[in-house]
Design an enzyme around this catalytic site. Structure first.
Site, mmCIF file in Angstrom:
data_model
loop_
_atom_site.group_PDB
_atom_site.id
_atom_site.type_symbol
_atom_site.label_atom_id
_atom_site.label_comp_id
_atom_site.label_asym_id
_atom_site.label_seq_id
_atom_site.Cartn_x
_atom_site.Cartn_y
_atom_site.Cartn_z
ATOM 1 N N LYS A 246 0.838 -1.203 0.000
ATOM 2 C CA LYS A 246 0.000 0.000 0.000
ATOM 3 C C LYS A 246 0.870 1.249 0.000
ATOM 4 C CE LYS A 246 -1.908 2.129 3.514
ATOM 5 N NZ LYS A 246 -1.861 3.556 3.145
ATOM 6 N N LEU A 295 -3.771 -0.106 7.848
ATOM 7 C CA LEU A 295 -2.634 0.804 7.790
ATOM 8 C C LEU A 295 -3.181 2.215 7.633
ATOM 9 C CD1 LEU A 295 0.134 -0.843 5.561
ATOM 10 C CD2 LEU A 295 0.332 -0.180 7.956
ATOM 11 N N ASP A 296 -2.607 3.175 8.332
ATOM 12 C CA ASP A 296 -3.079 4.546 8.262
ATOM 13 C C ASP A 296 -2.854 5.135 6.865
ATOM 14 O OD1 ASP A 296 -3.717 4.344 10.943
ATOM 15 O OD2 ASP A 296 -1.755 5.088 11.584
ATOM 16 N N ILE A 297 -3.505 6.250 6.611
ATOM 17 C CA ILE A 297 -3.376 6.916 5.310
ATOM 18 C C ILE A 297 -1.934 7.304 5.029
ATOM 19 C CG2 ILE A 297 -4.096 8.947 3.985
ATOM 20 C CD1 ILE A 297 -6.723 8.892 5.495
#
Length: 419
Positions: A246, A295-297
């Site tokens: 990501k 997962l965070d941005i």
């Protein structure tokens, strides 16, 4: 000998006749004019007979000293109807609303009847919506919403009526409520997720001690023998698990704050060229594909997307002990006591955190190994010891590593890989 008649008028000469007239359809009414109002004839008014009829018998008295000469097309086959009383007759109004001369005006309502009528309260609901009555039996009640059988809902149980409740006897159950449900037991044994278990039970793919179970919410003993049909295993084998690198700027789950979900990157053009599974991409793989972890941005790294409920439960279940490894780039100064707190000794939202493995990877990068995943856990832990996170990357989940997978690309989980 053949005679040919020639026309002197050239073909291209425009016709000098009148334009065709569109005739009105007699079956359609002209809607530009109001329809004629029907005229209601009075029963007391004299009518001209349409044909010569026989006179009334001598022994029958005449009404109002006049013979009844009105006839109808069906008068020869039906007996004459009985005259209606004046109170039951239709009101004799003209088309303009005025009364006829032979009609009586309606008497005004007396003051006593007006006072006897109760006034309508503004706070009382006078609608005619049917409401349940506790005195009526169940079959007279309005339909009500249902529920799930596995949650204890009984569709045959009456809602109102003391007699109906007393007469109703639910089906006798020989299984104790303390026993676990079959779907929960299957999930605990790692056979599938609870959602998949419900689907398999409905399809008749589950046997308990040699008996096929097709009822949701069935409770069984913890030590029963559970056999899964081959159809269920084939259905489960079709589920896929995808590993995605990501990039920053994508959210793990649903879209939020104008940020796209990471699943939009899963398409054939982004598949890693070195993927050795040789599995052909299908649009059906996107159905039910959900992230197992988040997962965070502003974080990057390994993100697992799966259709398999067993994988999701293993990674993010309440009793999950799978390790997740991160590389965290920080700014600030960290004391020796601060590193000890990061390993063990911090609490978030009043809850003690599980022990972690935190060490220096290089002079400005920490290595975190966690067995839990709270929202923005690493960033909040670093803030509590005076550090600021400027970069975060997940490189491992269990025994599956990110490896050389490029940013924004994905691959399938290999059959020999286990988390």
């Amino acid at each position: 000998m053949t005679t040919i008649k020639l026309s002197k008028t050239p073909i291209n000469t425009p016709s000098t006749g009148k334009a065709p007239v569109r005739r009105a359809d007699p079956t359609k009414r002209d809607r530009t004019k109001a329809p004629p109002k029907p005229v209601i004839r009075s029963d007391n008014a004299e009518e001209t007979p349409r044909s010569n009829t026989a006179k009334a018998p001598a022994n029958k008295p005449a009404r109002d000293s006049k013979p009844n000469n009105r006839t109808t097309p069906y008068s020869s086959n039906k007996a004459p109807s009985t005259a209606k009383p004046d109170s039951a007759r239709q009101r004799n109004h003209r088309h303009d609303g005025s009364l006829r001369e032979d009609s009586q005006a309606r008497p005004a309502r007396s003051q006593e009847s007006t006072e006897a009528r109760p006034a309508r309260s503004p706070n009382v609901d006078t609608r005619t919506t049917p409401r349940g009555s506790r005195e009526e039996p169940q079959y007279r009640q309005a339909p009500r919403r249902g529920g799930k059988a596995r949650d204890g809902y009984d569709a045959n149980a009456p809602t109102y009526g003391a007699a109906a409740k007393a007469a109703y006897k639910p089906a006798a159950s020989t299984v104790s409520d303390d026993l676990p449900r079959l779907s929960k037991l299957m999930a605990e044994r790692g056979l599938c997720s609870r959602r998949e278990a419900d689907e398999w039970i409905v399809n008749g793919w589950v046997k308990v001690n040699g008996e096929i179970i097709e009822t949701l919410g069935t409770r069984v003993a913890p030590d029963v023998e559970i056999v899964i049909s081959g159809y269920a295993k084939e259905h489960q084998a079709e589920n896929v698990t995808i590993l995605l690198h990501k990039p920053v700027g994508y959210v793990s789950g649903q879209a939020e704050d104008d940020y796209e979900p990471a699943i939009v990157l899963v398409h054939p053009e982004n598949q890693w060229e070195e993927d050795t599974t040789q599995k052909t991409f299908q649009r059906g793989f996107l159905k039910g594909l959900a992230p197992a972890g988040r997962l965070d941005i502003d974080s990057t790294g390994l993100l697992v997307l799966t259709q398999d409920g067993r994988v999701a439960r293993h990674l993010i279940g309440e009793d999950s002990t799978v390790e997740k490894e991160y590389l965290v780039r920080v700014e600030g100064e960290l004391s020796h006591d601060g590193l000890t707190k990061l390993n063990y000794g911090l609490s978030l939202d009043g809850v003690k955190l599980k022990p972690a493995k935190v060490s220096w990877q290089n002079e400005d990068q920490l290595r975190f190994v966690l067995r839990e995943g709270k929202k923005r856990q690493i960033r909040r832990m670093c803030e509590m010891v005076g550090l600021k996170v400027v970069g975060l990357k997940r490189i491992r989940i269990g025994s599956v590593t990110l490896g050389k997978l490029p940013v924004g690309e994905w691959r399938y989980l290999r059959p020999d890989e286990r988390f």
